[in-house]
Design an enzyme around this catalytic site. Structure first.
Site, PDB file in Angstrom:
ATOM      1  N   GLY A  29       0.772  -1.239   0.000  1.00  0.00           N
ATOM      2  CA  GLY A  29       0.000   0.000   0.000  1.00  0.00           C
ATOM      3  C   GLY A  29       0.804   1.290   0.000  1.00  0.00           C
ATOM      4  N   GLU A  82       3.404   4.441   6.051  1.00  0.00           N
ATOM      5  CA  GLU A  82       2.166   3.694   5.828  1.00  0.00           C
ATOM      6  C   GLU A  82       1.201   4.485   4.950  1.00  0.00           C
ATOM      7  OE1 GLU A  82       0.870   1.001   5.910  1.00  0.00           O
ATOM      8  OE2 GLU A  82       0.932  -0.090   7.787  1.00  0.00           O
ATOM      9  N   ASP A 131      -5.320   1.596  10.583  1.00  0.00           N
ATOM     10  CA  ASP A 131      -6.721   1.327  10.912  1.00  0.00           C
ATOM     11  C   ASP A 131      -6.794   0.690  12.311  1.00  0.00           C
ATOM     12  OD1 ASP A 131      -9.391   0.662  10.935  1.00  0.00           O
ATOM     13  OD2 ASP A 131      -9.374  -0.562   9.139  1.00  0.00           O
TER      14      ASP A 131
HETATM   15  C1  PRP Z   1      -3.129  -2.303   4.851  1.00  0.00           C
HETATM   16  C2  PRP Z   1      -2.382  -0.987   4.953  1.00  0.00           C
HETATM   17  C3  PRP Z   1      -1.710  -1.080   6.296  1.00  0.00           C
HETATM   18  C4  PRP Z   1      -2.659  -1.945   7.116  1.00  0.00           C
HETATM   19  C5  PRP Z   1      -3.417  -1.082   8.076  1.00  0.00           C
HETATM   20  O1  PRP Z   1      -2.241  -3.283   4.421  1.00  0.00           O
HETATM   21  O2  PRP Z   1      -1.450  -0.832   3.915  1.00  0.00           O
HETATM   22  O3  PRP Z   1      -0.430  -1.703   6.229  1.00  0.00           O
HETATM   23  O4  PRP Z   1      -3.561  -2.565   6.177  1.00  0.00           O
HETATM   24  O5  PRP Z   1      -4.402  -1.814   8.751  1.00  0.00           O
HETATM   25  P1  PRP Z   1      -4.342  -2.154  10.308  1.00  0.00           P
HETATM   26  O6  PRP Z   1      -3.997  -0.882  11.037  1.00  0.00           O
HETATM   27  O7  PRP Z   1      -5.774  -2.596  10.571  1.00  0.00           O
HETATM   28  O8  PRP Z   1      -3.365  -3.234  10.528  1.00  0.00           O
HETATM   29  P2  PRP Z   1      -2.699  -4.717   3.919  1.00  0.00           P
HETATM   30  O9  PRP Z   1      -2.501  -5.691   5.020  1.00  0.00           O
HETATM   31  O10 PRP Z   1      -4.065  -4.641   3.299  1.00  0.00           O
HETATM   32  O11 PRP Z   1      -1.632  -5.031   2.790  1.00  0.00           O
HETATM   33  P3  PRP Z   1      -1.245  -4.147   1.487  1.00  0.00           P
HETATM   34  O12 PRP Z   1      -0.401  -2.989   1.982  1.00  0.00           O
HETATM   35  O13 PRP Z   1      -0.491  -5.094   0.637  1.00  0.00           O
HETATM   36  O14 PRP Z   1      -2.547  -3.666   0.843  1.00  0.00           O
END
Ligand code: PRP
Length: 172
Positions: free
Chosen positions: A41, A96, A100
């Site tokens: 991301g 990041e 979330d």
């Molecule tokens: C997403 C985003 C953050 C994380 C945040 O990554 O990029 O790293 O979720 O969410 P959290 O605070 O609830 O942990 P994801 O795991 O979807 O992987 P990606 O970056 O490959 O999309």
């Protein structure tokens, strides 16, 4: 998937990167700065942000993934790719796209702190504060957002829409 509303336009993203970049440049004068991007991301954000930081920084990546195609966190954070070099006694800034539940950063921070960096801070484009299940303070925040599902500018739905040049709130 229906786009409900554009949350951040390209121009707004550019302004956020400029102002975060200026603040980071001023805060990290004389530091041995390493940006650690959490893929996938972070990709557009870290590229644009790094260009706005006027310091001789290094860029490293980790892959930490938890969503597995859902619109909510599975809670299991997997480290699939690690840093290529030591961060001992260096100033580390995790980059990041969105924070979330805080679960991803909770895992990543513990791993990185064990490697004895001089400092460890977090910059995020989006901070969904209401989503927190684990306390997590971000040091630099582009925009606080409410509980909504967002795609674009690195953020995905089923691994798609990361290439949108803006961030949109969507209805699935
Ligand atoms: C997403 C985003 C953050 C994380 C945040 O990554 O990029 O790293 O979720 O969410 P959290 O605070 O609830 O942990 P994801 O795991 O979807 O992987 P990606 O970056 O490959 O999309």
């Amino acid at each position: 998937m229906i786009i409900d509303k554009i949350l951040l336009t390209e121009n707004e993203i550019n302004s956020i990167c400029t102002s975060l970049g200026e603040k980071i440049t001023s805060d990290y004068q004389g530091s041995d700065l390493v940006l650690v991007g959490l893929l996938k991301g972070c990709n557009p954000f870290i590229s644009d942000l790094a260009k706005k930081i006027d310091l001789p920084l290094e860029i490293e990546y980790m892959v930490a993934s938890s969503y597995k195609g859902n619109t909510f966190s599975s809670g299991n954070v997997e480290i699939r790719l690690d840093l290529s070099k030591s961060i001992e006694n260096r100033d580390v800034l995790i980059v990041e796209d969105i924070v979330d539940t805080g679960k991803t950063l909770d895992v990543v921070k513990k791993i990185l702190i064990n490697r004895n960096p001089k400092s460890l801070k977090i910059v995020t484009l989006l901070d969904k504060v209401e989503g927190r299940l684990i306390p997590c303070e971000c040091d630099y925040v582009g925009r606080k957002i409410e509980k909504a599902f967002v795609v674009g500018y690195g953020l995905d739905y089923n691994d798609k829409y990361r290439n949108l040049p803006y961030v949109a709130i969507v209805k699935i």
